[in-house]
Design an enzyme around this catalytic site. Structure first.
Site, PDB file in Angstrom:
ATOM      1  N   GLU A  59      -1.177  -8.952   2.988  1.00 31.68           N
ATOM      2  CA  GLU A  59      -1.080  -9.548   4.403  1.00 31.68           C
ATOM      3  C   GLU A  59      -2.335 -10.168   4.932  1.00 31.68           C
ATOM      4  O   GLU A  59      -2.270 -11.122   5.969  1.00 31.68           O
ATOM      5  CB  GLU A  59      -0.099  -8.763   5.060  1.00 31.68           C
ATOM      6  CG  GLU A  59      -1.002  -7.411   5.672  1.00 31.68           C
ATOM      7  CD  GLU A  59      -0.906  -6.289   4.732  1.00 31.68           C
ATOM      8  OE1 GLU A  59      -0.272  -6.518   3.517  1.00 31.68           O
ATOM      9  OE2 GLU A  59      -0.801  -5.169   5.197  1.00 31.68           O
ATOM     10  N   CYS A  62       1.018  -1.231   0.028  1.00 36.00           N
ATOM     11  CA  CYS A  62       0.081  -0.053  -0.075  1.00 36.00           C
ATOM     12  C   CYS A  62       0.641   1.314   0.021  1.00 36.00           C
ATOM     13  O   CYS A  62       1.422   1.570  -1.049  1.00 36.00           O
ATOM     14  CB  CYS A  62      -1.012   0.042   1.119  1.00 36.00           C
ATOM     15  SG  CYS A  62      -2.460   1.000   0.767  1.00 36.00           S
ATOM     16  N   HIS A 111      -3.286  -4.783   0.369  1.00 32.24           N
ATOM     17  CA  HIS A 111      -2.545  -5.465   1.304  1.00 32.24           C
ATOM     18  C   HIS A 111      -2.722  -7.073   1.554  1.00 32.24           C
ATOM     19  O   HIS A 111      -3.601  -7.591   2.110  1.00 32.24           O
ATOM     20  CB  HIS A 111      -3.271  -4.911   2.853  1.00 32.24           C
ATOM     21  CG  HIS A 111      -3.136  -3.453   3.249  1.00 32.24           C
ATOM     22  ND1 HIS A 111      -2.099  -3.047   3.793  1.00 32.24           N
ATOM     23  CD2 HIS A 111      -3.628  -2.486   3.107  1.00 32.24           C
ATOM     24  CE1 HIS A 111      -2.087  -1.606   4.043  1.00 32.24           C
ATOM     25  NE2 HIS A 111      -3.414  -1.193   3.441  1.00 32.24           N
TER      26      HIS A 111
END
Ligand code: GLN
Length: 556
Positions: free
Chosen positions: A516, A388, A514
């Site tokens: 993650e 990001c 993102h």
């Protein structure tokens, strides 16, 4: 009919109540019981989106774009289910709803009170998760510690639920802390007794007590707690601090927690003991074995503003671990303060790492330090993963290099920059003025064949979670593309840059989303795998170089 497990915490905060709830969810799911899970947060913010990571750690984003408590990250990683907005309820949301209704006149002139209006709204939200998920068991974690003033309406609501849905359909699990007194060399049960007394004073008798501690808990202490707190001895479950959070389900399995819980909720012995026969936790055991085995370590530098608090980057850390473990490596993270880099300190740390991650962030503070990290990665050909803000930094640094100027920037950090490489989209500006704000939740991203992004994902389209306001400015696409920036992921209409990577670099890539948030211990996310593979290659290349240097030296 749904069963409910209510998880409360006593004595101190930060006990790992969320991990305990998530781990229990895993154990139930692995027995074939369907599970959903919800966090009730007593603070008055409507969501943690506006809170400083120092207050609250990471803001976790769900598929449907809710900004939630980081415990939802644990839940998703352990239970391996996507949760929704309904899984995180705050006092702020509850009060906003009740007061909104009062203003509309929905209460027909009645006096609005905590009981029943606030508690009813809490119960409505708990039931909503049960209804939407159709899960057999809903685990509800109450944030904070028993005794907090803000938590009372939530505790009252879950107390009432035992009466509403039935004694045999509810179970109260209390997580406490057993301090170790070094002088006498013993663990103490008194704080647990006090905390249970506090819980009872509001009408909740726990069915299970999970005792967190840093030392093994002897049976005599379990018996003592069982006696004083009026629970079965099997229901006093010790949970000693583990070397990895992923070991917690296995620890709880050893204590037969799921067996006890399911028996109490009226499940057949076959379901409750399923674990002890099959290897329903085989995948999980393999994961923990991978986490624990002796393996080469990769040094990753994570450059951020909140590095003093690792929780601020919880999902990033976990995603790195998941990917590394899957490839037979361990990860040693060096937390590098972007502000230190900015002030010319800590630059030497960049030289000690095998790969660099620049995670998400907001605001100007520390930005120039992140640019230093991106420049180092580009020039030294060190693998770089930007998440990001980390992608935006990659683009800004590259533009500064190409234009040989310090002017390129994001309008977030310099509203008057003459080279706004990162900007609001034209149609966004109007929205911005109206106060509409972020692009949140999952959006599709089409991958461009032949790029590192496509090689990592091995599919044409991916869905990833977003939480940002600014975008790559298309006015700079052609010129930066020519200079070597590859736009390897785009929104389906081609307007938004989702992934950018460098052509003349082993692996320097940033995503506007993102990844993650979608990494699971048993299913690492492709961009993290791609990054770890690049780090592995980088380390190997460096070793070979050193070796050939050494050989040369001998010959000389
Ligand atoms: N501040 C940047 C934006 O709003 C990046 C956000 C982030 O990293 N999550 O676009």
């Amino acid at each position: 009919m749904t069963n409910y497990i209510f998880v409360t915490g006593g004595v101190v905060s930060s006990l790992g109540k969320g991990v305990t709830a998530a781990a229990l969810g895993r154990l139930l799911k692995s027995r074939g019981v369907t599970v959903s899970i919800q966090k009730l947060d007593p603070y008055l913010n409507v969501d943690p989106g506006t809170m400083s990571p120092y207050q609250h750690g990471e803001v976790f984003v769900t598929e449907d774009g809710a900004e939630t408590d980081l415990d939802l990250g644990h839940y998703e990683r352990f239970i391996d289910e996507n949760l929704s907005r309904a899984s995180n309820v705050t006092s702020g949301q509850i009060y906003a709803e009740v007061i909104g209704r009062e203003r509309r006149g929905d209460y027909l002139g009645g006096t609005i009170q905590v009981i029943p209006h606030v508690t009813n709204e809490i119960k409505r939200r708990i039931a909503a998760v049960a209804k939407a998920s159709e899960a057999q068991v809903v685990i509800v974690e109450v944030g904070g510690t028993v005794g907090d003033i803000e938590g009372l309406p939530f505790l009252e609501a879950i107390r009432q639920m035992r009466k509403d849905v039935g004694r045999d359909k509810t179970l109260y699990l209390h997580v406490t802390w057993m301090p170790y007194v070094a002088a006498s060399g013993e663990l103490k049960t008194k704080p647990t007794q006090h905390s249970v007394r506090e819980l009872r004073s509001i009408g909740i008798q726990p069915d299970v007590i999970v005792c967190r501690s840093d030392h093994p808990v002897e049976d005599s202490l379990r018996e003592k707690i069982a006696l004083f707190c009026d629970v079965d001895v099997e229901a006093v479950v010790p949970l000693v601090t583990a070397d990895t959070v992923y070991a917690v389900p296995l620890e709880l399995e050893q204590s037969r927690l799921a067996h006890y819980v399911l028996s109490r909720l009226g499940y057949s012995q076959a379901v409750a003991t399923a674990a002890e026969h099959g290897d329903h936790l085989a995948e999980w055991r393999a994961l923990v074995a991978r986490a624990r085995e002796d393996k080469p370590m990769l040094k990753i530098g994570v450059v951020g503003k909140y590095v003093e608090l690792e929780d601020a980057y919880m999902s990033v850390r976990e995603a790195l671990l998941h990917a590394a473990w899957a490839l037979g490596y361990g990860v040693e993270i060096t937390w590098i303060s972007s502000e230190d880099l900015e002030k010319g300190r800590s630059a030497h740390l960049l030289e000690t790492v095998d790969g660099i991650v620049v995670p998400g962030g907001f605001g100007y503070r520390g930005i120039e330090g992140k640019i230093v990290a991106a420049r180092f990665a580009r020039q030294q050909k060190v693998p770089y993963l930007g998440l990001c803000l980390g992608m935006q930094v990659l683009c800004i640094e590259f533009a500064r290099h190409v234009f040989d100027s310090d002017e390129p920037n994001s309008v977030e950090f310099d509203p008057t920059t003459r080279v706004p490489v990162i900007d609001l989209m034209p149609d966004q500006r109007a929205v911005e003025e109206l106060g509409g704000t972020m692009r949140l939740g999952i959006y599709p991203c089409n991958l461009v064949a032949g790029t590192r992004a496509a090689a990592a994902y091995q599919v044409n389209t991916v869905m990833e979670r977003h939480r940002h306001r600014f975008e790559f400015n298309n006015a700079y696409r052609a010129i930066l593309e020519k200079a070597g920036l590859v736009f390897s992921g785009l929104s389906p209409d081609g307007r938004l840059v989702e992934i950018a990577e460098l052509r003349d670099h082993p692996w320097m890539l940033g995503s506007q989303f993102h990844p993650e948030f979608k990494s699971r211990p048993t299913a690492p996310r492709p961009l993290f795998l791609g990054f770890i593979r690049a780090v592995e290659a980088h380390v190997r290349g460096r070793a070979q170089l050193a070796e050939s240097g050494a050989v040369k030296h001998v010959r000389d």
